[in-house]
Write a protein that holds these residues in place. Structure first.
Motif, PDB file in Angstrom:
ATOM      1  N   ASN A   1     -64.129 -31.068  20.384  1.00  0.00           N
ATOM      2  CA  ASN A   1     -65.283 -30.816  19.519  1.00  0.00           C
ATOM      3  C   ASN A   1     -66.217 -32.030  19.544  1.00  0.00           C
ATOM      4  O   ASN A   1     -67.430 -31.896  19.727  1.00  0.00           O
ATOM      5  CB  ASN A   1     -64.794 -30.528  18.098  1.00  0.00           C
ATOM      6  CG  ASN A   1     -65.891 -30.176  17.137  1.00  0.00           C
ATOM      7  OD1 ASN A   1     -66.997 -30.680  17.207  1.00  0.00           O
ATOM      8  ND2 ASN A   1     -65.566 -29.324  16.183  1.00  0.00           N
TER       9      ASN A   1
ATOM     10  N   LYS B   1     -70.081 -32.280  21.175  1.00  0.00           N
ATOM     11  CA  LYS B   1     -71.216 -32.647  20.335  1.00  0.00           C
ATOM     12  C   LYS B   1     -71.906 -33.927  20.791  1.00  0.00           C
ATOM     13  O   LYS B   1     -73.072 -34.151  20.467  1.00  0.00           O
ATOM     14  CB  LYS B   1     -70.773 -32.790  18.879  1.00  0.00           C
ATOM     15  CG  LYS B   1     -70.462 -31.465  18.232  1.00  0.00           C
ATOM     16  CD  LYS B   1     -70.015 -31.634  16.793  1.00  0.00           C
ATOM     17  CE  LYS B   1     -69.753 -30.276  16.155  1.00  0.00           C
ATOM     18  NZ  LYS B   1     -69.237 -30.398  14.791  1.00  0.00           N
ATOM     19  N   THR B   2     -71.214 -34.770  21.541  1.00  0.00           N
ATOM     20  CA  THR B   2     -71.806 -36.030  21.997  1.00  0.00           C
ATOM     21  C   THR B   2     -72.236 -35.986  23.459  1.00  0.00           C
ATOM     22  O   THR B   2     -72.688 -36.993  23.994  1.00  0.00           O
ATOM     23  CB  THR B   2     -70.823 -37.200  21.792  1.00  0.00           C
ATOM     24  OG1 THR B   2     -69.616 -36.936  22.501  1.00  0.00           O
ATOM     25  CG2 THR B   2     -70.545 -37.429  20.331  1.00  0.00           C
TER      26      THR B   2
ATOM     27  N   LYS C   1     -78.863 -29.941  17.194  1.00  0.00           N
ATOM     28  CA  LYS C   1     -79.067 -31.316  16.749  1.00  0.00           C
ATOM     29  C   LYS C   1     -77.785 -31.809  16.080  1.00  0.00           C
ATOM     30  O   LYS C   1     -77.184 -31.119  15.273  1.00  0.00           O
ATOM     31  CB  LYS C   1     -80.236 -31.371  15.765  1.00  0.00           C
ATOM     32  CG  LYS C   1     -80.565 -32.777  15.303  1.00  0.00           C
ATOM     33  CD  LYS C   1     -81.861 -32.805  14.539  1.00  0.00           C
ATOM     34  CE  LYS C   1     -82.178 -34.125  13.919  1.00  0.00           C
ATOM     35  NZ  LYS C   1     -81.852 -35.316  14.618  1.00  0.00           N
ATOM     36  N   VAL C   2     -77.364 -33.016  16.441  1.00  0.00           N
ATOM     37  CA  VAL C   2     -76.127 -33.587  15.923  1.00  0.00           C
ATOM     38  C   VAL C   2     -76.442 -34.906  15.227  1.00  0.00           C
ATOM     39  O   VAL C   2     -77.158 -35.751  15.762  1.00  0.00           O
ATOM     40  CB  VAL C   2     -75.104 -33.834  17.061  1.00  0.00           C
ATOM     41  CG1 VAL C   2     -73.835 -34.447  16.521  1.00  0.00           C
ATOM     42  CG2 VAL C   2     -74.812 -32.550  17.808  1.00  0.00           C
ATOM     43  N   THR C   3     -75.889 -35.068  14.034  1.00  0.00           N
ATOM     44  CA  THR C   3     -76.015 -36.331  13.302  1.00  0.00           C
ATOM     45  C   THR C   3     -74.641 -36.988  13.212  1.00  0.00           C
ATOM     46  O   THR C   3     -73.626 -36.375  13.547  1.00  0.00           O
ATOM     47  CB  THR C   3     -76.554 -36.079  11.872  1.00  0.00           C
ATOM     48  OG1 THR C   3     -75.599 -35.307  11.153  1.00  0.00           O
ATOM     49  CG2 THR C   3     -77.902 -35.354  11.908  1.00  0.00           C
ATOM     50  N   ASP C   4     -74.632 -38.217  12.737  1.00  0.00           N
ATOM     51  CA  ASP C   4     -73.356 -38.928  12.565  1.00  0.00           C
ATOM     52  C   ASP C   4     -72.413 -38.181  11.626  1.00  0.00           C
ATOM     53  O   ASP C   4     -71.200 -38.191  11.822  1.00  0.00           O
ATOM     54  CB  ASP C   4     -73.593 -40.344  12.033  1.00  0.00           C
ATOM     55  CG  ASP C   4     -74.068 -41.284  13.117  1.00  0.00           C
ATOM     56  OD1 ASP C   4     -73.786 -41.031  14.306  1.00  0.00           O
ATOM     57  OD2 ASP C   4     -74.725 -42.294  12.775  1.00  0.00           O
ATOM     58  N   ASN C   5     -72.958 -37.527  10.605  1.00  0.00           N
ATOM     59  CA  ASN C   5     -72.133 -36.778   9.658  1.00  0.00           C
ATOM     60  C   ASN C   5     -71.424 -35.603  10.326  1.00  0.00           C
ATOM     61  O   ASN C   5     -70.341 -35.215   9.906  1.00  0.00           O
ATOM     62  CB  ASN C   5     -72.969 -36.274   8.477  1.00  0.00           C
ATOM     63  CG  ASN C   5     -73.328 -37.400   7.533  1.00  0.00           C
ATOM     64  OD1 ASN C   5     -72.681 -38.443   7.511  1.00  0.00           O
ATOM     65  ND2 ASN C   5     -74.375 -37.201   6.753  1.00  0.00           N
ATOM     66  N   ASP C   6     -72.039 -35.022  11.367  1.00  0.00           N
ATOM     67  CA  ASP C   6     -71.424 -33.902  12.081  1.00  0.00           C
ATOM     68  C   ASP C   6     -70.179 -34.342  12.852  1.00  0.00           C
ATOM     69  O   ASP C   6     -69.336 -33.510  13.188  1.00  0.00           O
ATOM     70  CB  ASP C   6     -72.420 -33.268  13.063  1.00  0.00           C
ATOM     71  CG  ASP C   6     -73.624 -32.668  12.364  1.00  0.00           C
ATOM     72  OD1 ASP C   6     -73.478 -32.211  11.211  1.00  0.00           O
ATOM     73  OD2 ASP C   6     -74.716 -32.658  12.973  1.00  0.00           O
ATOM     74  N   LEU C   7     -70.082 -35.621  13.134  1.00  0.00           N
ATOM     75  CA  LEU C   7     -68.946 -36.143  13.892  1.00  0.00           C
ATOM     76  C   LEU C   7     -67.809 -36.618  12.995  1.00  0.00           C
ATOM     77  O   LEU C   7     -66.712 -36.888  13.474  1.00  0.00           O
ATOM     78  CB  LEU C   7     -69.397 -37.308  14.784  1.00  0.00           C
ATOM     79  CG  LEU C   7     -70.528 -37.032  15.765  1.00  0.00           C
ATOM     80  CD1 LEU C   7     -70.834 -38.300  16.559  1.00  0.00           C
ATOM     81  CD2 LEU C   7     -70.189 -35.889  16.694  1.00  0.00           C
TER      82      LEU C   7
ATOM     83  N   TYR D   1     -76.144 -30.866  24.579  1.00  0.00           N
ATOM     84  CA  TYR D   1     -75.578 -30.024  23.525  1.00  0.00           C
ATOM     85  C   TYR D   1     -76.746 -29.312  22.834  1.00  0.00           C
ATOM     86  O   TYR D   1     -77.731 -29.955  22.471  1.00  0.00           O
ATOM     87  CB  TYR D   1     -74.780 -30.879  22.536  1.00  0.00           C
ATOM     88  CG  TYR D   1     -74.045 -30.083  21.487  1.00  0.00           C
ATOM     89  CD1 TYR D   1     -72.947 -29.310  21.831  1.00  0.00           C
ATOM     90  CD2 TYR D   1     -74.450 -30.104  20.158  1.00  0.00           C
ATOM     91  CE1 TYR D   1     -72.256 -28.576  20.870  1.00  0.00           C
ATOM     92  CE2 TYR D   1     -73.765 -29.378  19.194  1.00  0.00           C
ATOM     93  CZ  TYR D   1     -72.676 -28.608  19.557  1.00  0.00           C
ATOM     94  OH  TYR D   1     -72.006 -27.882  18.605  1.00  0.00           O
TER      95      TYR D   1
END
Length: 138
Positions: free
Chosen positions: A67, A71-72, A79-85, A76
């Motif tokens: 996952n 996402k990284t 939009k992915v933020t640090d919180n999504d990780l 992808y």
């Protein structure tokens, strides 16, 4: 605090996936050996239980880190933020360390199936390995 880049998380996830796959396969092989053996002692049941734990947690690590890897990865679609990780990272790291601890318990218990002398040796080796792993992670 230094922010860790997505590229770094991507490479780290790749490595953890590979390591977890190998260690999970090793744990599953232990389970398979105990399933076909005629051993029905309390110790063998304990080793099989801990092997199942290790296998399960390494599988969880593989999926959590996959996952994170997706996402990284560049391209992808969302939009992915640090919180999504945060969740896959936390689940992956915790599961990985529980898997490692389970393997160390298997190593420590394995010698007791043969003799007291071998049991003491494998337990000592398990303790030394635990200490060295802890030193390498700090």
């Amino acid at each position: 605090m230094t922010e860790i880049t997505f590229e770094y998380w991507n490479k780290l996830a790749e490595q953890v996936i590979m390591i977890s796959s190998l260690l999970g396969g090793f744990s599953i092989a232990i389970i398979a050996n105990f399933l076909v053996s005629d051993l029905n002692t309390k110790l063998s049941k304990s080793i099989m239980t801990v092997s199942t734990l290790a296998s399960s947690f390494f599988l969880i690590t593989i999926f959590a880190m996959t996952n994170l890897l997706m996402k990284t990865t560049v391209g992808y679609p969302f939009k992915v933020t640090d919180n999504d990780l945060m969740l896959p990272r936390a689940v992956g790291v915790i599961a990985f360390f529980i898997g490692i601890i389970s393997l160390l318990v298997i190593i420590s218990m394995s010698g007791w199936t043969k003799s007291k002398k071998m049991g003491r040796f494998t337990t000592t080796l398990g303790i030394i390995t635990t200490i060295l792993i802890l030193l390498m992670t700090t």
